[in-house]
Each structure stands twice: as C-alpha cells, then as structure tokens.
Write an enzyme that holds these catalytic residues in place. Structure first.
Site: not given
Length: 319
Positions: A238, A267, A286
């Site tokens: 994270r 993001e 990601h």
C-alpha cells in the site's frame, strides 16, 4: 427494462471477456469505462443512470459524498473481501447492497520479485540502451546470494517472498508488530529485533503489511535514512505505508541505491508526476493483482453476485 451495470477501470478492455455475462443478458446491460475518473463529480456524472457498479479493489472510493448522489445505485461489487474506501454505513443508509469476491489467487509475489530483480540487475537501463543502440553494458549488478532480504510483514504474501529469497541463497529477516520468533523460523526467516534494526541491516527491503492506523506513514524520512546507501526498497503493498515524497528524495539524492514501486499516493499517475522521471526508480502501474486468473475470479464472481442479488439472495456481502 434492464438494469445498467458499470464496470469501472477496465483499462485493458477485457472485463466482459473473462467472465460469462450472457447469463445476465436479459436482465442487465453492461457499460465499461476504460479510463479513470479524476474526481467525485466526474464519477457521479458517469454513474448517474447506473444501477450496479463493479469496481476493482480500492481504485475508486465510494464515500458518503458519492453514494448520496447516486440514487439509482442498488448494488456495489468490489473485488476481494476487504475494502477500505467504501463507506458501508452510508451504503446501508442509501439502500446500496455491497458485495465482494474471493481474494486473489495470485498475490503480487511475482511482481515483487520482478521489481527487485529488475533493480538488482539494472534491467531497465540495460534494455533501454540495447534497444536504442547505446553502450554495451553500463551497469554492474547487485548480487542476491549471501545478501540480506528484509521483509516488513511475513503473512500470506511476505512468507512466499521469503521462500524465493531463500532459493536465491539470501538471508531473510522479517519484522511486524506481532510477528513471533517461532513463526519467523517456520518460514526460514530471522526475527529482526525491531523495524529500525531490519532497515539498517538489509540490502533489500520489501513491504508486505496491511494498511491501518499503525502502518500508515510507517516509513518516513527518518526511517528511510536508516537504509544503507547500497540498499533497495520495494513496495507492492500500500502506497500510504511509505512516505512517497521522502522515498523519491532518498532515491534522487542517492541516499539509497534505488526503489521499486507498484503503488502510489495518486493513481493513475498524472503525466507530470515526479515518479515518472525519478532516476533509479523502477515503477509499474499497480499491476500486482492484474493477472488473468485473478480477473477471471473477480469478474466471474461479480456475475454470480449480480445474479444472486437479482434473485433476492445476495452472496458475499460486505463488510
């Protein structure tokens, strides 16, 4: 009339290909969104006529300020069985049923090692030079054998990362608040006496902790300063666990050898974000859980969730 179902952040355009949506065709119309919405207003505008939303992991937040503006929304499905960006109280208040899916079959162990190996062997630099006709060899790789891999977290993912490190001949150390020496030994790791000791001792550090009150901002400028100048840090967990600005500064100034990131404070990353230009930083957008097997699970069970809801018996309800 059929209900309208929005599939959010389908960047690759494969959400309807990896599950059999035909079972819902007479009752549900699917609408895919291949780009991310930049703010709440854009999200609400796009979902104004939507009854069902399928969202991946924690990419899109559904706080009360969003849920209160979506009166047609009846069902919200998130991948996985935990989601920290959905306001469950607000969902219940507005009559929105929230469901999840099974957790990922393929956690980001492979991507963790892809980043770590890419950093250790300078793959981005060498690949770019080779393709551009540049110099033949410009980096000297960092050895893994005999080096220390420090793991912040030794749970489902961290323990698998540890096994790979052992296979490379690395010494593995681990730390988390409740990790015991016995459990560390079960996975071939030494229990570090403290997080600070692990950071100072490791040649490679990989983060595998859950995000919570105690882990948010766990690695700040003071903690990153404990790393060796030859050390690398990898975060596929994270973003909020590591102070991103402090990490970028440490990499830019050469206070650590490099970093590998798959998670970010914002993001998708804006085009001018410093992550895109920081040297000695290997970054991926990601991708940790972006595998065919995981997506088949997520979307396949999303179909099951929708069908069960329409039949009056919702399954996999959250929280």
């Amino acid at each position: 009339m059929r209900l309208r179902c929005a599939l959010l952040d389908d960047f690759q355009g494969i959400a309807t290909e990896l599950a059999d949506w035909t079972a819902l065709a007479d009752r549900v119309e699917t609408v895919t969104f291949r780009t991310h919405f930049p703010d709440e207003d854009a999200l609400v505008a796009a979902l104004a006529d939507i009854d069902i939303v399928v969202t991946l992991r924690e990419r899109v937040a559904f706080p009360a300020t969003v849920l209160s503006r979506l009166p047609r929304l009846k069902l919200l499905i998130a991948s996985g069985m935990r989601n920290s960006v959905i306001d469950y109280t607000a969902a219940e208040h507005h009559g929105v049923t929230v469901c999840g899916t099974a957790s990922a079959q393929t956690p980001p162990v492979e991507l963790t090692w892809a980043l770590l190996l890419g950093l250790a062997r300078g793959l981005t630099t060498e690949h770019t030079a080779l393709r551009a006709g540049g110099p033949w060899q410009s980096t000297v790789g960092a050895d893994l054998h005999g080096r220390t891999l420090g793991l912040l977290g030794l749970g489902k993912i961290g323990s698998r990362v540890a096994r790979v490190g052992l296979a490379f001949g690395m010494r593995v150390t681990a730390w988390s608040r409740h990790l015991t020496e016995e459990r560390a030994r079960e996975h071939g790791a030494d229990l570090a006496p403290s997080m600070e000791a692990l950071l100072a001792d490791s040649d490679f550090v990989s983060v595998h902790l859950a995000l919570g009150e105690r882990t948010r901002g766990l690695l700040g400028a003071a903690e990153l300063a404990l790393l060796k100048p030859t050390a690398y840090l990898v975060n596929t967990s994270r973003a909020a666990i590591v102070d991103q600005d402090a990490l970028l500064a440490a990499v830019r100034e050469g206070r650590i050898a490099g970093a590998g990131l798959d998670v970010f404070d914002l993001e998708p990353l804006p085009a001018d974000h410093p992550v895109r230009t920081t040297p000695r930083l290997l970054a991926t957008p990601h991708l940790g859980y972006v595998t065919e097997a995981n997506y088949r699970t997520y979307y396949g069970q999303a179909v099951e969730n929708i069908r069960a809801y329409l039949d009056g018996a919702p399954v996999r309800r959250l929280p």
